[in-house]
Design a protein around this motif. Structure first.
Motif, PDB file in Angstrom:
ATOM      1  N   VAL A  87       0.828  -1.209   0.000  1.00 17.38           N
ATOM      2  CA  VAL A  87       0.000   0.000   0.000  1.00 17.38           C
ATOM      3  C   VAL A  87       0.860   1.255   0.000  1.00 17.38           C
ATOM      4  O   VAL A  87       0.640   2.178  -0.798  1.00 17.38           O
ATOM      5  N   MET A  88       1.864   1.313   0.866  1.00 12.73           N
ATOM      6  CA  MET A  88       2.696   2.517   0.943  1.00 12.73           C
ATOM      7  C   MET A  88       3.503   2.756  -0.333  1.00 12.73           C
ATOM      8  O   MET A  88       3.529   3.882  -0.848  1.00 12.73           O
ATOM      9  N   THR A 107       1.068   3.960  -2.960  1.00  9.72           N
ATOM     10  CA  THR A 107       0.658   5.342  -2.697  1.00  9.72           C
ATOM     11  C   THR A 107       1.748   6.323  -3.113  1.00  9.72           C
ATOM     12  O   THR A 107       1.469   7.369  -3.723  1.00  9.72           O
ATOM     13  N   ALA A 108       3.001   5.985  -2.800  1.00 12.04           N
ATOM     14  CA  ALA A 108       4.116   6.847  -3.208  1.00 12.04           C
ATOM     15  C   ALA A 108       4.216   6.928  -4.725  1.00 12.04           C
ATOM     16  O   ALA A 108       4.508   8.001  -5.285  1.00 12.04           O
ATOM     17  N   VAL A 157       1.705   6.654  -6.868  1.00 10.59           N
ATOM     18  CA  VAL A 157       0.596   7.493  -7.343  1.00 10.59           C
ATOM     19  C   VAL A 157       0.927   8.966  -7.136  1.00 10.59           C
ATOM     20  O   VAL A 157       0.707   9.804  -8.034  1.00 10.59           O
ATOM     21  N   VAL A 158       1.458   9.308  -5.968  1.00  7.66           N
ATOM     22  CA  VAL A 158       1.809  10.715  -5.695  1.00  7.66           C
ATOM     23  C   VAL A 158       2.881  11.178  -6.663  1.00  7.66           C
ATOM     24  O   VAL A 158       2.797  12.279  -7.236  1.00  7.66           O
ATOM     25  N   VAL A 198       1.167   3.368 -12.726  1.00 10.27           N
ATOM     26  CA  VAL A 198      -0.209   3.500 -12.243  1.00 10.27           C
ATOM     27  C   VAL A 198      -1.193   3.028 -13.302  1.00 10.27           C
ATOM     28  O   VAL A 198      -2.159   2.302 -13.010  1.00 10.27           O
TER      29      VAL A 198
END
Length: 287
Positions: A24-25, A28-29, A31-32, A257
């Motif tokens: 998940v982390m 998320t990184a 995607v950012v 992504v």
């Protein structure tokens, strides 16, 4: 009681923490990062949709993605078609040697992927084993095999066939073949038995095998780099270049992504309407 609660928490919290930390982390990184920019090998923390605009308008990236998609579909369908008779033979006729046959499928994984690709280069190259055999028989060498999409296709089949065979095998090994015998006793021919009994009740294993070939083929970077040639660049290879030679990490993150979302959508579409309780792969259908 407290010890039991502690054991349950450990059983649940350890896998959950592992997924959060390593899946998940990082996702998320990624995607950012895909909404930022990269200039002169430096990340510019300014929110923008420019990376996604580039992917949707640049013809090269669209071509790479469509080429990878066609390759992934072709490889996955071919592997499923090849894996079913192999797995079926092992389950039905392997007898006490079924475990040995299934373990033999693991042998290719005893060496790394790079070594296996180098071995394929030696087989498919201009002076490789295939062309050497053709020359000995007086035939012309097949110069179009090496460094082409054909070579990449053969490599994907070679790399992922054990995975797909194993998933179909795991599905069939839990299947109750008395259902097929019952259908035969009712007058159904072999084709109807397979199409209406064996295939539907093992569909989840087929889907898992399909996705185990589809997703890595869609995102592959090593195979086209070793065997694809100048006209064999795939989406995964282009994505890897963004994090390497090009240094455009934000664009590479956007490509990642897009790849993740497309793979998730493909998995959801393939899994839609599949009743896992009726399949042999999960064992949920047995009481």
């Amino acid at each position: 009681m407290m010890r039991s609660d502690l054991q349950r928490r450990l059983i649940l919290d350890v896998p959950t923490g592992f997924l959060l930390l390593f899946f998940v982390m990082p996702l998320t990184a990624l995607v950012v990062l895909s909404f930022w920019q990269t200039e002169n090998y430096k990340i510019v923390h300014e929110w923008t949709l420019m990376n996604y605009g580039t992917l949707s308008t640049e013809g090269a990236y669209i071509t790479f993605f469509l080429r990878s998609l066609a390759m992934a579909i072709g490889v996955s369908v071919t592997l499923v078609a090849m894996s079913w008779p192999i797995a079926y033979f092992i389950v039905r006729y392997g007898g006490r040697y079924r475990i040995i046959f299934s373990l033999l499928l693991v042998i290719p994984f005893l060496s790394g992927e790079v070594l296996r690709l180098i071995a394929l280069q030696g087989m498919l190259g201009p002076t490789g084993l295939v062309n050497g055999a053709l020359l000995r028989m007086g035939a012309a060498p097949l110069r179009m095999i090496m460094y082409s999409n054909t070579a990449s296709f053969i490599a994907f089949i070679y790399l992922y066939l054990p995975l797909v065979v194993t998933t179909v095998y795991l599905s069939l090994i839990n299947f109750d073949f008395r259902l097929a015998h019952a259908a035969s006793a009712c007058g159904a021919n072999r084709f109807r038995i397979f199409a209406e009994v064996v295939w539907p009740l093992n569909l989840s294993g087929t889907i898992v095998g399909f996705m185990l070939a589809f997703i890595p083929t869609l995102s592959a970077s090593l195979v086209p780099r070793f065997l694809g040639g100048p006209n064999g660049t795939l989406y995964g290879m282009s994505m890897a270049q963004q994090f390497g030679e090009s240094g455009t990490w934000a664009l590479g993150a956007a490509m990642g992504v897009v790849l993740f979302l497309f793979s998730a959508i493909a998995l959801a579409i393939l899994s839609f309407g599949v009743d896992l309780r009726r399949t042999g792969f999960t064992g949920l259908g047995r009481q």
